[in-house]
Design a protein around this motif. Structure first.
Motif, short mmCIF file in Angstrom:
data_model
loop_
_atom_site.label_atom_id
_atom_site.label_comp_id
_atom_site.label_asym_id
_atom_site.label_seq_id
_atom_site.Cartn_x
_atom_site.Cartn_y
_atom_site.Cartn_z
N VAL A 111 38.23 35.68 39.53
CA VAL A 111 39.15 36.80 39.38
C VAL A 111 40.42 36.32 38.70
O VAL A 111 40.71 35.13 38.64
CB VAL A 111 39.50 37.44 40.75
CG1 VAL A 111 38.27 38.06 41.39
CG2 VAL A 111 40.13 36.40 41.68
N ASP A 112 41.17 37.30 38.19
CA ASP A 112 42.48 37.02 37.61
C ASP A 112 43.52 36.97 38.73
O ASP A 112 43.27 37.38 39.86
CB ASP A 112 42.87 38.09 36.59
CG ASP A 112 41.94 38.11 35.39
OD1 ASP A 112 41.43 37.03 35.03
OD2 ASP A 112 41.71 39.20 34.84
N SER A 113 44.69 36.46 38.39
CA SER A 113 45.79 36.41 39.33
C SER A 113 46.98 37.14 38.73
O SER A 113 47.29 36.92 37.54
CB SER A 113 46.16 34.95 39.63
OG SER A 113 47.17 34.87 40.60
N PRO A 114 47.66 38.02 39.50
CA PRO A 114 47.44 38.38 40.90
C PRO A 114 46.10 39.10 41.10
O PRO A 114 45.58 39.75 40.21
CB PRO A 114 48.60 39.32 41.22
CG PRO A 114 49.63 39.05 40.17
CD PRO A 114 48.85 38.69 38.95
N VAL A 115 45.57 38.99 42.31
CA VAL A 115 44.27 39.54 42.64
C VAL A 115 44.35 41.06 42.75
O VAL A 115 45.32 41.62 43.28
CB VAL A 115 43.77 38.96 43.98
CG1 VAL A 115 42.46 39.58 44.39
CG2 VAL A 115 43.64 37.46 43.87
N ARG A 116 43.31 41.74 42.22
CA ARG A 116 43.23 43.20 42.30
C ARG A 116 42.09 43.62 43.23
O ARG A 116 41.06 42.97 43.29
CB ARG A 116 42.99 43.80 40.91
CG ARG A 116 44.14 43.58 39.93
CD ARG A 116 43.80 44.12 38.55
NE ARG A 116 42.71 43.34 37.94
CZ ARG A 116 41.47 43.78 37.81
NH1 ARG A 116 41.13 44.97 38.27
NH2 ARG A 116 40.56 43.03 37.24
N ALA A 117 42.31 44.72 43.93
CA ALA A 117 41.31 45.20 44.89
C ALA A 117 39.98 45.50 44.21
O ALA A 117 38.91 45.24 44.77
CB ALA A 117 41.83 46.45 45.61
N GLY A 118 40.03 46.06 43.01
CA GLY A 118 38.81 46.41 42.30
C GLY A 118 37.94 45.21 41.98
O GLY A 118 36.71 45.32 41.89
N ALA A 119 38.57 44.05 41.81
CA ALA A 119 37.81 42.84 41.52
C ALA A 119 37.23 42.21 42.78
O ALA A 119 36.17 41.59 42.75
CB ALA A 119 38.71 41.82 40.81
N ILE A 120 37.91 42.39 43.91
CA ILE A 120 37.49 41.77 45.16
C ILE A 120 36.34 42.53 45.82
O ILE A 120 35.43 41.93 46.39
CB ILE A 120 38.69 41.68 46.13
CG1 ILE A 120 39.69 40.62 45.64
CG2 ILE A 120 38.24 41.36 47.54
CD1 ILE A 120 39.16 39.22 45.67
N ALA A 121 36.36 43.84 45.75
CA ALA A 121 35.41 44.67 46.49
C ALA A 121 33.94 44.30 46.25
O ALA A 121 33.18 44.13 47.21
CB ALA A 121 35.65 46.15 46.19
N PRO A 122 33.50 44.17 44.98
CA PRO A 122 32.07 43.83 44.79
C PRO A 122 31.72 42.44 45.32
O PRO A 122 30.58 42.20 45.71
CB PRO A 122 31.89 43.91 43.28
CG PRO A 122 33.26 43.82 42.69
CD PRO A 122 34.17 44.43 43.69
N MET A 123 32.68 41.53 45.35
CA MET A 123 32.41 40.19 45.87
C MET A 123 32.27 40.21 47.39
O MET A 123 31.45 39.48 47.95
CB MET A 123 33.52 39.24 45.44
CG MET A 123 33.59 39.07 43.93
SD MET A 123 34.89 37.95 43.40
CE MET A 123 34.88 38.29 41.63
N LEU A 124 33.03 41.07 48.05
CA LEU A 124 32.87 41.22 49.49
C LEU A 124 31.50 41.83 49.81
O LEU A 124 30.82 41.40 50.76
CB LEU A 124 33.98 42.10 50.06
CG LEU A 124 35.41 41.55 49.96
CD1 LEU A 124 36.41 42.56 50.51
CD2 LEU A 124 35.54 40.22 50.70
N SER A 125 31.09 42.81 49.01
CA SER A 125 29.76 43.40 49.21
C SER A 125 28.67 42.37 48.99
O SER A 125 27.67 42.32 49.73
CB SER A 125 29.56 44.58 48.24
OG SER A 125 30.47 45.61 48.49
N ARG A 126 28.86 41.53 47.98
CA ARG A 126 27.87 40.47 47.70
C ARG A 126 27.79 39.51 48.88
O ARG A 126 26.71 39.07 49.27
CB ARG A 126 28.25 39.74 46.42
CG ARG A 126 27.19 38.77 45.89
CD ARG A 126 27.64 38.17 44.57
NE ARG A 126 27.91 39.22 43.60
CZ ARG A 126 28.85 39.14 42.67
NH1 ARG A 126 29.61 38.08 42.58
NH2 ARG A 126 29.02 40.14 41.82
N TYR A 127 28.94 39.18 49.45
CA TYR A 127 28.94 38.27 50.60
C TYR A 127 28.21 38.91 51.79
O TYR A 127 27.39 38.27 52.44
CB TYR A 127 30.36 37.90 51.02
CG TYR A 127 30.36 37.07 52.29
CD1 TYR A 127 30.08 35.72 52.25
CD2 TYR A 127 30.57 37.67 53.53
CE1 TYR A 127 30.03 34.96 53.42
CE2 TYR A 127 30.51 36.93 54.70
CZ TYR A 127 30.24 35.57 54.63
OH TYR A 127 30.16 34.84 55.78
#
Length: 404
Positions: A111-127
């Protein structure tokens, strides 16, 4: 609000970026989110609180400190997976994935920094999906214990452990003629459980054969019901390599095929590459006999081990399944595109079908078609479904084609 049973550690020296990342994870519903400035503080905190599910680390340009942080945490077994803030090139990310993977840690993404919610969400689903954990309400009260062999045997015998089916599809036409058989546990108390919840226990208690024959029974019944509706389909089953050396495998398989009047040519057996390091004479004999019966043999997760080409030459495979990791970044990674192209060429030269896993978007579909790929599997077509849902889904697809 549903809470995610995920503990997160943010490691970021910049105070504002650290605050933003922490807030993003909390707003996503993660149960516990902690934040520190550096690896020293991380180790001190984790020593008090225990491991976390996900760590967020940064790799800054011209500085290797972030890589040291990742290595130290991975070696210490304090993290299960990692999200990386990075501006580096895709080929370097591929190498980092490999390095972290050697420690048994999964890279969920960059992900880029600062972190955006839209980038994090699919990674949480993947986890959540790969780790086999599930959303819960705050009142849930915690985890469950599934450690009893008798409990697992009863679940298989009472048909709580069910076969689910995910289609393999034609990237160009969308046609579906084959499904991979996956397993889910419809637990009476905890709901739908994924393989990571119980497969390690089944393996430890030597119940993998019982699971396979239960899935085979359900799969053959599904093929029969589908054929009654006019759908002639094939199924692929996952087996550990050592299971092919068990003397009961082929006799029971033949008996069940005869009982359902299903030819072996409509079955494929998928073996993960990581399980092929040692192949006994008994295993090889079973593979040969299956091929002689007309069944297919697929080398699964191709490209993530170290003996792919050697095994392709030694064992009678008919199909190559290319690991989903090569698909995930194919639009940004020239190396991944090269691996896919080379595997397609290898499959053609060896007269083997190549199935590319992990196709989730239309852009991936178009890119794969340009590379010459035809067969794929992934959420773009469908997620794994129960037998009843598959039959309804097939009827809907048939009806939609009739209305064109």
């Amino acid at each position: 609000m549903s809470f995610l049973p995920i503990r997160v550690l943010v490691i970021e020296e910049h105070p504002f970026k650290r605050l933003v990342a922490t807030q993003v994870f909390r707003e996503a519903g993660c149960d516990g989110v902690m934040a520190v400035a550096d690896v020293g503080a991380a180790l001190e905190l984790l020593d008090r609180t225990g491991p976390v599910d996900i760590a967020l680390c940064s790799l800054k340009e011209g500085c290797t400190q972030g890589l040291t942080t990742i290595e130290v945490l991975s070696r210490a077994n304090w993290i299960k997976s990692i999200i990386i803030c990075s501006v580096h090139a895709a080929d370097l990310h591929d190498a980092i994935d490999r390095m972290v993977g050697l420690f048994g840690i999964k890279v969920l993404g960059y992900v880029d920094s600062p972190v955006r919610a839209g980038a994090i969400a699919p990674m949480l689903s993947r986890y959540l999906e790969t780790a086999g954990v599930h959303k819960r309400q705050p009142s849930d009260g915690g985890s469950y214990l599934l450690s009893s062999k008798a409990c697992l045997e009863q679940a298989i015998a009472s048909h709580e452990v069910k076969a689910f089916f995910q289609p393999k599809f034609n990237l160009i036409t969308g046609e579906v003629a084959s499904f991979e058989v996956l397993t889910r546990w419809e637990h009476p108390e905890y709901g739908l459980l994924y393989p990571a919840d119980f497969l390690p226990l089944l393996s430890r208690f030597e119940l993998m054969d019982e699971l396979f024959f239960a899935q085979l029974e359900q799969g053959l019944a599904f093929l029969h019901d589908a054929q009654v509706q006019g759908h002639v389909l094939s199924l692929a089953f996952n087996l550990e390599s050592e299971q092919f050396g068990h003397g009961s495998l082929l006799p029971r398989l033949c008996e069940m095929l005869e009982r359902y009047a299903i030819p072996a040519s409509r079955l494929t057996f998928e073996i993960t590459e990581s399980g092929l390091l040692e192949v006994s004479p008994g295993v090889l004999e079973s593979l040969i006999r299956l091929r002689m019966m007309g069944a297919g043999l697929s080398i699964d997760d191709f490209g993530v081990g170290y003996s792919s080409l050697e095994r392709l030459c030694q064992l009678p495979f008919t199909e190559i399944k290319l690991d989903a990791g090569f698909t995930r970044d194919l639009e940004t990674s020239s190396r991944n595109r090269a691996v896919i192209s080379s595997t397609l060429a290898l499959g053609e030269a060896l007269n083997m079908q190549v199935v590319v896993e992990g196709v989730e978007s239309e852009s991936q579909r178009l890119s794969l078609i340009k590379l010459g790929c035809i067969h794929a599997q992934g959420y773009l077509c469908a997620r794994p479904m129960s037998a009843r849902r598959v039959l309804l889904w097939l009827e809907m697809k048939l009806a939609s084609r009739s209305n064109i």
